[in-house]
Structure formats: structure tokens, C-alpha cells
Design a protein around this motif. Structure first.
Motif, PDB file in Angstrom:
ATOM      1  N   ILE A  33       0.803  -1.193   0.087  1.00 50.59           N
ATOM      2  CA  ILE A  33      -0.125   0.031  -0.138  1.00 50.59           C
ATOM      3  C   ILE A  33       0.927   1.213   0.117  1.00 50.59           C
ATOM      4  O   ILE A  33       0.588   2.219  -0.623  1.00 50.59           O
ATOM      5  CB  ILE A  33      -0.921   0.040   1.231  1.00 50.59           C
ATOM      6  N   GLU A  34       1.911   1.290   0.751  1.00 49.18           N
ATOM      7  CA  GLU A  34       3.021   2.433   0.838  1.00 49.18           C
ATOM      8  C   GLU A  34       3.552   2.687  -0.555  1.00 49.18           C
ATOM      9  O   GLU A  34       3.728   4.004  -0.811  1.00 49.18           O
ATOM     10  CB  GLU A  34       3.805   2.197   1.971  1.00 49.18           C
TER      11      GLU A  34
ATOM     12  N   LYS B 203       2.295   1.626  -3.415  1.00 41.67           N
ATOM     13  CA  LYS B 203       1.316   2.217  -4.472  1.00 41.67           C
ATOM     14  C   LYS B 203       1.174   3.911  -3.948  1.00 41.67           C
ATOM     15  O   LYS B 203       1.069   4.513  -4.915  1.00 41.67           O
ATOM     16  CB  LYS B 203       0.118   1.606  -4.082  1.00 41.67           C
ATOM     17  N   ARG B 204       1.021   4.125  -2.835  1.00 39.39           N
ATOM     18  CA  ARG B 204       1.083   5.536  -2.481  1.00 39.39           C
ATOM     19  C   ARG B 204       1.957   6.371  -2.911  1.00 39.39           C
ATOM     20  O   ARG B 204       1.785   7.573  -3.575  1.00 39.39           O
ATOM     21  CB  ARG B 204       0.588   5.365  -1.019  1.00 39.39           C
ATOM     22  N   GLN B 205       3.166   5.940  -2.720  1.00 40.09           N
ATOM     23  CA  GLN B 205       4.217   6.732  -3.403  1.00 40.09           C
ATOM     24  C   GLN B 205       4.463   6.639  -4.918  1.00 40.09           C
ATOM     25  O   GLN B 205       4.555   7.835  -5.499  1.00 40.09           O
ATOM     26  CB  GLN B 205       5.643   5.938  -2.927  1.00 40.09           C
TER      27      GLN B 205
ATOM     28  N   GLN C 176       1.720   6.781  -6.611  1.00 36.72           N
ATOM     29  CA  GLN C 176       0.647   7.571  -6.895  1.00 36.72           C
ATOM     30  C   GLN C 176       1.091   9.072  -6.948  1.00 36.72           C
ATOM     31  O   GLN C 176       0.662   9.923  -7.738  1.00 36.72           O
ATOM     32  CB  GLN C 176      -0.700   7.310  -6.222  1.00 36.72           C
TER      33      GLN C 176
END
Length: 413
Positions: free
Chosen positions: A154-155, A157-159, A161
């Protein structure tokens, strides 16, 4: 009192046997993992550890392996094994002491060094809980690892994005700047169009002013002409007609004189053409003489590619004219002509010629001479003097069938 004690003792034994029966019925699994090359040692050490321990089987039972270990590779040079154990009743030849001795000897016979391995027991121990990794704890650790991996994903993917949003923002700013530059360019084009339109307007105004001035001048001249008297106009007409007739007469005379002039024509003859070369003369009797000669070669140009060249040449010669006599030196004069074909207007050419040789020996005589050869015309004079090169073979029809190889330079003045 005696009966009560007997009854209590009996109940205690029955309860103990019931507990033992429950313990015997409870099976458990053991899994271990470690170096692939030490699996047998790990299995024996795990069995020995369980045989010595009283944490999983109590009373008259000890852990016993059911069947065989099941192993599989997990990568990285390691393997994972699973074994099913049960709490078996102690009997003759099967006790903690006998199993400890048997397993210790088996480990010693392997002769392998001790290496660390992990061991997990699915059954909760009766005591010393901290010594063992329980299956429940392992499952919790596995779930925790899964959650950690999910959190990392998740982290990440957040980075990604955030990076994508940053790139989009940069592209948007760049496009915005380009649009601003485009607007400025459009404004410049508009100003240029306006300036061009103003110039056209100014030019049209200037043209209209010029036309107005010309019109006024024409009207003024017309008015002046109307004011002229008829007599003056007659005088002007008479003078102008006389002048025109004089000019016409002069033109006719000049045309006649020009028509009577002969047309110049480029000469096709080139008389000042000379050559010099070396002669290598041989005959059927294998005599060979090398000499030199000069020639006059007037040229008549037929077409762009065909020429006729005359040949008046002289060269000295030394040969035995009469058998038994000494060699005699004399002059040879040749008169003839040759046809030349220029492969190009300037450059390579081929030639075929015929002539008569007059020998100035004591015996004398004239012989026909057939020649074939070629050469090269230079576009510009070489060394400010040489115009062409030539080489040819001349076959003479004398008694010894002389053959002359001639090569030299040509000069045209």
C-alpha cells in the motif's frame, strides 16, 4: 475407614488412567526446517528432544513418531519436514531412557556437525511454554508478515501515485507555459498583420496620389496642345515626318550592308600540328633497333568524333640491306594519313592509317605501311605544351616484314 481408602485409591487410579487415555489419543505434529544436507540429523535431534522432554506427553507415555518424515525443498538450499507424533504408552524396550540412548547413538553414527534448525510443535506444552514455538504463534507471525507485506505494498502504491501526480503536475505546468508562449506568438502575428495592413493602406494612398498628379499633368499637356496654333502643328508634323523618313532610310542601308557581309565560319583545318616519339623496330630475323623520329600531322576535323590526320614523318634507321654486307644507316620518310575516332569529344581516341615509306638506303625502295593505334587528347595543355599522347603499331611490307612500335607526344599550335 479401610473401605473408604480403598475406594479413594481405586477412583484415583481410574481417573489417572482416564487422563492417560485422553493424552494417548491426542496426536500432534512437528515441523522443522534447515539446511537440505543435514535433514537426517535434524530429524533425529528433534525426536531426541521430544523423547527427553516431558512437556508434551505425561505419565506413562512418551512422544513417538508415526510413520516417516515428509520433506520438501523450499529454495535457497533449505528444506522443510513434517512429522506426525503421538503419546505412546511405555513398554518393554520403549522408554525415555531407551529412546534417548538409541537416538543419541544414531546421531553420533551420522558424524555430522551440529547446525541450527527451527522446530515447531503444534501441541501446547504442559510446562515450559516459552521454550517452544507454538503453531498458533507461528500463524500469528505469518499473519503479521502478510499484513506487513500488504502495508508495504500500500505504501509503495501510495508513493507511485504521489510520483505520478507530481509528473502530471509538471507536465501541466509545462503545457501551461507553452500555451502562454503560443498566446504571445499569436499576439505578435496579429500585430504583424496589422502593421502589414497599415503599410498596404499607406501604399494605396501613395499610389492614388501619384495617379492624381499624373492625371493633372496629362490634363495640363492637353490644354497646352489645344492652345498651339494650327500652323505650328503643321510645322511640327512636317519636321517629324522628314526625320522619320531619314531614320528609315538609314535603317534600310544598314540592313543591306549587313546582309552583304560574308558569314564567318570556323576553320576545320589545323595545320600547326607536330609530334615526336620513339621508334622500336624489329623484323623476322629477330633484329631490333630503337631510334627516334619527328612528324608533321595536319588535322582535318570531319565531325565532333571523327578526324583525318595527315602524316609526314622522318626517322633514322640502321639495318643490313644486302646479305653479307655491314649494317647501313639511312633515313626513312613516310607519307600517309590516318582516320581517328574519338570515343569522347575530348579524351581517348582510336586510329587506323595507311602510308608509303621511302627508304634512303643504297638499294632504296618504297614500301607500304599499315598502322593501328590510339591516344589521348588532353582538355588542357599539359605543361603548357603537350596536347595529346599517341601510340601505334606500323607493319611495313618489306622483305623482312619490319614492325614498328611508335609512342610519343603531340603538339598543336
Amino acid at each position: 475407614m479401610g473401605r473408604g481408602r480403598i475406594l479413594l485409591f481405586t477412583l484415583t487410579i481410574l481417573l489417572s488412567l482416564s487422563n492417560h487415555a485422553q493424552i494417548v489419543e491426542r496426536d500432534f505434529a512437528v515441523s522443522l526446517s534447515g539446511d537440505l544436507n543435514y535433514l537426517k540429523s535434524f530429524q533425529l535431534r528433534a525426536e531426541l528432544k521430544l523423547a527427553r522432554s516431558t512437556d508434551f506427553c505425561r505419565g506413562f507415555t512418551i512422544p513417538s513418531l508415526k510413520g516417516k518424515w515428509s520433506c520438501e525443498r523450499v529454495g535457497g538450499g533449505e528444506a522443510k519436514c513434517k512429522g506426525a507424533f503421538t503419546c505412546a504408552m511405555i513398554k518393554k524396550g520403549f522408554s525415555r531412557k531407551s529412546e534417548t540412548i538409541r537416538l543419541s547413538r544414531a546421531i553420533k553414527n551420522l558424524g555430522l556437525p551440529k547446525k541450527k534448525f527451527s522446530m515447531i510443535v503444534s501441541k501446547r506444552p504442559f510446562k515450559n511454554i516459552d521454550r517452544y514455538k507454538l503453531a498458533k504463534e507461528v500463524e500469528e507471525q505469518r499473519k503479521k508478515a502478510i499484513l506487513d507485506n500488504q502495508q508495504k505494498a500500500i505504501e509503495k502504491k501510495r508513493q507511485e501515485q504521489a510520483l505520478l501526480q507530481k509528473q502530471i503536475k509538471l507536465r501541466a505546468n509545462r503545457l501551461k507555459n507553452e500555451m502562454v508562449e503560443l498566446d504571445e506568438f499569436s499576439q505578435l502575428e496579429q500585430e504583424l498583420d496589422e502593421a502589414t495592413q497599415r503599410n498596404k493602406t499607406d501604399a494605396s494612398i501613395a499610389d492614388s496620389r501619384i495617379e492624381t498628379v499624373e492625371q493633372l499633368e496629362a490634363e495640363a499637356m492637353a490644354a497646352d496642345e489645344r492652345e498651339m496654333s494650327a500652323s505650328q502643328r503643321d510645322v511640327l508634323d512636317t519636321n517629324s515626318s522628314d526625320e522619320d523618313s531619314d531614320e528609315l532610310a538609314q535603317l534600310e542601308v544598314s540592313d543591306e550592308s549587313s546582309s552583304n557581309e560574308p558569314q564567318s565560319r570556323e576553320s576545320r583545318w589545323t595545320f600547326l600540328s607536330f609530334g615526336a616519339g620513339m621508334f622500336s623496330i624489329s623484323d623476322e630475323e629477330e633484329n631490333s633497333v630503337t631510334t627516334f623520329g619527328i612528324m608533321w600531322s595536319p588535322l582535318w576535323k570531319l565531325t565532333r568524333n571523327w578526324d583525318i590526320k595527315g602524316n609526314l614523318s622522318w626517322h633514322p634507321f640502321s639495318a643490313v640491306v644486302e646479305t653479307g654486307e655491314e649494317a647501313e644507316s639511312f633515313n626513312i620518310i613516310e607519307i600517309g594519313a590516318q582516320l581517328e575516332w574519338r570515343v569522347f569529344e575530348e579524351g581517348l581516341y582510336l586510329s587506323l592509317g595507311y602510308g608509303i615509306q621511302n627508304w634512303g638506303s643504297s638499294v632504296g625502295g618504297s614500301f607500304s605501311a599499315l598502322s593501328i593505334g590510339g591516344g589521348y587528347y588532353f582538355e588542357k595543355k599539359k605543361d603548357r605544351l603537350i596536347d595529346y599522347l599517341f601510340v601505334k603499331q606500323v607493319s611495313v611490307s618489306n622483305e623482312t616484314s619490319n614492325v614498328e612500335l611508335v609512342g610519343g607526344l603531340g603538339f598543336i599550335f
